[in-house]
Every structure is written in C-alpha cells, then in structure tokens.
Design a protein around this motif. Structure first.
Motif, PDB file in Angstrom:
ATOM      1  N   THR A   1       0.840  -1.195   0.000  1.00  0.00           N
ATOM      2  CA  THR A   1       0.000   0.000   0.000  1.00  0.00           C
ATOM      3  C   THR A   1       0.877   1.247   0.000  1.00  0.00           C
ATOM      4  N   LYS A   2       0.603   2.134  -0.928  1.00  0.00           N
ATOM      5  CA  LYS A   2       1.370   3.376  -1.020  1.00  0.00           C
ATOM      6  C   LYS A   2       0.428   4.567  -1.204  1.00  0.00           C
ATOM      7  N   PHE A   3       0.977   5.764  -1.012  1.00  0.00           N
ATOM      8  CA  PHE A   3       0.225   6.995  -1.189  1.00  0.00           C
ATOM      9  C   PHE A   3       1.054   7.973  -2.011  1.00  0.00           C
ATOM     10  N   LEU A   4       0.369   8.735  -2.837  1.00  0.00           N
ATOM     11  CA  LEU A   4       1.033   9.758  -3.648  1.00  0.00           C
ATOM     12  C   LEU A   4       0.267  11.064  -3.518  1.00  0.00           C
ATOM     13  N   ASP A   5       0.964  12.160  -3.284  1.00  0.00           N
ATOM     14  CA  ASP A   5       0.323  13.470  -3.232  1.00  0.00           C
ATOM     15  C   ASP A   5      -0.100  13.887  -4.644  1.00  0.00           C
ATOM     16  N   VAL A   6      -1.376  14.181  -4.809  1.00  0.00           N
ATOM     17  CA  VAL A   6      -1.900  14.621  -6.105  1.00  0.00           C
ATOM     18  C   VAL A   6      -2.686  15.911  -5.922  1.00  0.00           C
ATOM     19  N   PRO A   7      -2.844  16.707  -6.967  1.00  0.00           N
ATOM     20  CA  PRO A   7      -3.596  17.964  -6.847  1.00  0.00           C
ATOM     21  C   PRO A   7      -5.071  17.724  -6.515  1.00  0.00           C
ATOM     22  N   LEU A   8      -5.611  18.567  -5.681  1.00  0.00           N
ATOM     23  CA  LEU A   8      -7.043  18.504  -5.392  1.00  0.00           C
ATOM     24  C   LEU A   8      -7.838  18.882  -6.633  1.00  0.00           C
ATOM     25  N   ASP A   9      -7.394  19.896  -7.338  1.00  0.00           N
ATOM     26  CA  ASP A   9      -8.079  20.359  -8.546  1.00  0.00           C
ATOM     27  C   ASP A   9      -7.065  20.400  -9.686  1.00  0.00           C
ATOM     28  N   HIS A  10      -7.193  19.459 -10.605  1.00  0.00           N
ATOM     29  CA  HIS A  10      -6.251  19.366 -11.721  1.00  0.00           C
ATOM     30  C   HIS A  10      -6.476  20.447 -12.774  1.00  0.00           C
ATOM     31  N   PHE A  11      -7.580  21.155 -12.673  1.00  0.00           N
ATOM     32  CA  PHE A  11      -7.953  22.066 -13.756  1.00  0.00           C
ATOM     33  C   PHE A  11      -7.956  23.526 -13.320  1.00  0.00           C
TER      34      PHE A  11
ATOM     35  N   SER B   1     -13.933  13.264 -14.074  1.00  0.00           N
ATOM     36  CA  SER B   1     -12.830  13.939 -14.772  1.00  0.00           C
ATOM     37  C   SER B   1     -11.659  14.191 -13.829  1.00  0.00           C
ATOM     38  N   GLN B   2     -11.942  14.559 -12.573  1.00  0.00           N
ATOM     39  CA  GLN B   2     -10.860  14.728 -11.602  1.00  0.00           C
ATOM     40  C   GLN B   2     -10.196  13.386 -11.304  1.00  0.00           C
ATOM     41  N   ALA B   3     -11.011  12.328 -11.198  1.00  0.00           N
ATOM     42  CA  ALA B   3     -10.462  10.993 -10.926  1.00  0.00           C
ATOM     43  C   ALA B   3      -9.559  10.533 -12.065  1.00  0.00           C
ATOM     44  N   LEU B   4      -9.982  10.760 -13.300  1.00  0.00           N
ATOM     45  CA  LEU B   4      -9.147  10.385 -14.441  1.00  0.00           C
ATOM     46  C   LEU B   4      -7.820  11.140 -14.418  1.00  0.00           C
ATOM     47  N   ALA B   5      -7.883  12.413 -14.051  1.00  0.00           N
ATOM     48  CA  ALA B   5      -6.650  13.198 -13.968  1.00  0.00           C
ATOM     49  C   ALA B   5      -5.746  12.681 -12.856  1.00  0.00           C
ATOM     50  N   ASP B   6      -6.342  12.208 -11.749  1.00  0.00           N
ATOM     51  CA  ASP B   6      -5.547  11.551 -10.693  1.00  0.00           C
ATOM     52  C   ASP B   6      -4.780  10.372 -11.267  1.00  0.00           C
ATOM     53  N   TYR B   7      -5.476   9.568 -12.058  1.00  0.00           N
ATOM     54  CA  TYR B   7      -4.864   8.359 -12.604  1.00  0.00           C
ATOM     55  C   TYR B   7      -3.740   8.701 -13.580  1.00  0.00           C
ATOM     56  N   VAL B   8      -3.950   9.722 -14.394  1.00  0.00           N
ATOM     57  CA  VAL B   8      -2.904  10.150 -15.325  1.00  0.00           C
ATOM     58  C   VAL B   8      -1.684  10.637 -14.542  1.00  0.00           C
TER      59      VAL B   8
END
Length: 490
Positions: free
Chosen positions: A22-32, A119-126
């Motif tokens: 199990t790992k965690f990565l910091d990602v943007p709250l709002d990609h747009f 759309s935010q979830a897809l950007a998380d995955y990218v």
C-alpha cells in the motif's frame, strides 16, 4: 511528489494469494485550476512480483469503494501478469476508502464534495501513471513503459474514458461491464430492470419473478398499519423499526437494490464481493421460493424474507438488517453523490418487469438530490458531452466486455465500434465475471473472453514496443510465450 509506503498486505482466495504494498502519492485537489495548490494523498496498491525491467504496467482504475475490495476480486490481472512480466497497480478513486481529500470532513459540505467527479479521478490516474512511468523506466531503449488499463463497472467506464481522453497515458483498456451508455437519451430506462427480471425468471424451472412482482403491493398493504410495520420489522429482522412512510420507502429501495445486487454477482461459485454468497445466488434465492404455499400477503412476505437471507445472512452471523446499506464494501455515500451530479442513469419500471411500477422523473430525482446534497443538476447529459456518448468512433484499443446475465449490460457496448474498439459478449456472465480470477467452474464463454483480452493486450504491447525500438523488440523474449488457456496460463 511525496511518496509514503504503508503496509504489505496478503489476501488469499481459495488457494491463490494476492499480495500488494500500500502506497500513497500526493496529487492535486483540482487538476484544472491554476489558483488552487491544495493536494491530498491518493492511495494505491502495487505488486512487483512478476515485473521485469521494461515490462508493462497493468493499471486498475478504481471505482466506488475501498480499493482493496477490487484488488481482492480482480484475479485476472494476477493470472496474466506473469505472461507479460507486468507490474500490477490498483488506484483508489478519490473520496472512497482512505483517499479522502478533506479527511473526515470530505462529505460535510458541497464545497468539499465538488471535487468528486470522474474527470478529476481520471486526472488523478494520469498523474499517478506518469509517476509510475517515471520511476519504473530502467533501460535506455524506452522513454516510458507502456500501461494497460483495466476496470469493471464504473471502473470499466473510467478505463474506457481514460483511453479515450488520455491515449498517451495508456496503450489500451479492458473495460468490463462498463455501462457508458446508461444515460438519458442513449438507453431506454426500462432495459435494466427487464434484464434483472429475466435473470430471476429463468434461474429455475419455476418463474420466481412472479411472486417478487406481487411482493411490492403486499409490502404496501402490510405497512399501511402500525401493527403491520411492526410485524414486517420482526419477520424481516430489521435493525430499526418501521415507523413512517419514509421508512417504508427506504425498505422498498433496500429490497430492490438487494434483488439487483444478487443478479449482478450471480457467479457460478461462492464469492464475497458484495456479500458472502453461494454459487448461483439467484438460483438459491428462487429455490427458497419454490414449493412454499403462499395464501396471503403475510405468507408471501415471510417466504420472501427467508429468501433474502441468501444475501443478508448467508453466513448466519448477521443479527439484523440495516435498510440503509446493501453493500458495506462499497462507498454507497460517495456514489449517491455522483449519481446525483454527473452519473445520472435513468431507471424505470413497468408491467413488463418484476419491480414496482415507477416512471423516470428527472425533476423529482433532481429535487431529491438537492434535498440531500444541496446540489442541483440541470444537465443530465453532461457525461455524453464530455465523453462522446455513442459517437466514439475516434477511440481505439478498447475492449468492452459484457455478461448477458448482468443488468448493467443494458448500457454497455454490445457490438464492435471499429477494428480497434471491440465488444465481447459473455452469455453466461454476471457483472465483470471476466475480471475475476480463473476458476474451475468458469463457463466456456468467459474463458474465451479472457483469451480475447490477452490477445488484445499482446497486440497493443507488441505495437508499442516495436514502434519504440525495433532492435530492442527483437531482443525481448516474453512475447514468444504469450498464450492463455484454461488451467495453463503460460
């Protein structure tokens, strides 16, 4: 980017163990947005047991629940990873499981929930895929390793949309039981419940959809009085007593959802996906209805209550039933919000199915959502505008698979779109059966579907490696061993 390693987890199903870190990565709250620099920790699970340098990444696009729920039930990725020398990754969807952007306050206000979108979830995955490609590229032959997306149900929708919207991030997608057309104007609202009805109608020699069809009126008759509410509370072993008309409506919704869930996970062997269940749970539900004398509303609801225990208490450990919960492993709260905003999927019932008659009323649905979440959706066709609806001829390298026992096939892609966007039909398959691990009781059609998936993945990867460096491709050996047959993966 900050990376934190949590734990190594081992899950064993039958004789096969699925392990992951199990790992965690910091990602943007709002990609747009360029004015919001907030981040949160996106959880993902990773298994490198089968990974060899420059092998592909098999990436599961997590859906509405804790990611472990899917990682423990998507054995197909583990089955074929050794063939492709693949790295396995399961990404958790924002607002589900431990991936809560605002912690315990994530569901408290509309301003917090506004970032819960596909759309935010897809950007998380990218974002995560880019990180994985950056950290798992080891040779000079490739600038990045290829990624194949996998997903089932809503996750299947995301896998398909990921390939459509971000084709540079994934070379192809296996989209199982992905109802990308279950939206207004694309699919008749009655189709879903008609499939559920047919599953119950044909499960045994006796049509058990008939007594179910009668049960709705029986419930309303019995619960018309306080005495009747008390009686049904006891007979159906409800945790909280039925007191108001709203309680009765909640009970009807709960009953309806359980019937649908049993049809969805009507697998040919015991499972624990949505709840602990026997093999062919619809058949077992219907067996309990067979041969029982039904003389009035109370006798009908008594036998229906006994049948429901196939889903609610198969292990005989449940003391009572909560009518506000049908699948504890899924994030029902988060999905309810999504279903009120962008994932509005019209459903209706009439005399041609076993459910209580109910027309689709968008205004009424929208008002109910506003009362609960404080958000109002005025454009139910938003996903069609964003992802193309049925106009997806520009897409490529996607396999849509659907089981005909799965009610969500009503909004699925059931025929080939092009030479590179294919449809695989599994007549004996329930909800994304093909993504589950190999089992001795698998029907022939799902074995063939998995073979089609493997062949498709092989082509996508061959094209990727060959296009990057022909000489390097000639040095690889693992493509020469790619065959997939039942009981012998390599």
């Amino acid at each position: 980017m900050k990376l934190n390693v949590a734990i190594v987890f081992l899950f064993c199903q039958e004789i096969f163990c699925y392990n992951y870190t199990t790992k965690f990565l910091d990602v943007p709250l709002d990609h747009f947005s360029f004015t919001n620099n907030a981040t949160f920790k996106l959880k993902y699970l990773i298994n490198d047991s089968f990974w060899i340098d420059d092998g592909p990444v098999f990436f599961y696009t997590g859906n509405e629940g804790a990611i472990e729920t899917f990682a423990d039930n998507i054995g197909f990725m583990y089955d074929i990873a050794p063939i492709f020398n693949a790295l396995i990754v399961f990404a958790e969807h924002r607002y589900y499981g431990a991936t809560l952007p605002f912690g315990n306050a994530s569901f408290t206000t509309p301003s917090h929930l506004g970032y819960l979108t596909s759309s935010q979830a897809l950007a998380d995955y990218v974002y995560l895929i880019n990180y994985l490609q950056t950290t798992h590229q080891r040779s000079d032959y490739l600038s990045k390793v290829p990624v194949v997306a996998f997903g089932g149900s809503y996750g299947g929708m995301l896998a398909a949309w990921l390939r459509m919207k971000y084709p540079a991030s994934v070379v192809g997608s296996i989209a199982a039981s992905a109802p990308i057309w279950q939206f207004q104007g694309l699919t008749p609202c009655e189709n879903f419940n008609r499939i559920v009805t047919n599953v119950y109608k044909t499960a045994t020699d006796n049509d058990c959809s008939a007594p179910i069809q009668k049960s709705w009126k029986a419930i309303r008759n019995i619960t018309a009085s306080d005495e009747g509410k008390g009686w049904l509370t006891k007979v159906w072993k409800l945790c909280a007593p039925l007191k108001t008309s709203n309680d009765v409506e909640d009970l009807l919704d709960w009953f309806s959802e359980i019937l649908v869930n049993i049809a969805m996970v009507n697998y040919p062997y015991p499972t624990k996906f949505l709840a602990p269940l026997p093999a062919f749970p619809v058949r077992n539900f219907c067996y309990k209805l067979s041969g029982v004398k039904i003389t009035d509303d109370k006798s009908l609801l008594t036998v229906i209550g006994n049948s429901l225990e196939i889903y609610t208490n198969f292990t005989k450990t449940n003391k009572c039933n909560k009518i506000n919960q049908t699948a504890e492993s899924l994030g029902e709260n988060g999905w309810d919000f999504q279903a009120c905003t962008e994932m509005i999927m019209p459903m209706c019932s009439d005399d041609n199915d076993m459910f209580e008659n109910q027309s689709w009323d968008f205004k009424k649905y929208s008002a109910k959502c506003y009362a609960k979440w404080g958000v109002k959706q005025t454009n139910p066709e938003l996903p069609i505008l964003e992802y193309g609806g049925k106009d997806i001829t520009a897409a490529s390298n996607i396999v849509f698979s659907n089981g005909l026992l799965d009610p969500w096939s009503s909004g699925g892609v059931l025929s080939n779109i092009s030479a590179t966007v294919s449809s695989v039909i599994i007549p004996e398959g329930a909800h994304h059966l093909d993504l589950r691990g190999e089992n001795k009781n698998d029907p022939k059609s799902v074995i063939e579907a998995r073979q089609f998936h493997v062949n498709s993945i092989r082509k996508w990867l061959v094209d990727f490696y060959y296009s990057r460096d022909k000489n390097y491709f000639k040095k690889t050996t693992f493509f020469n061993k790619i065959t997939y047959t039942h009981g012998n993966n390599v």
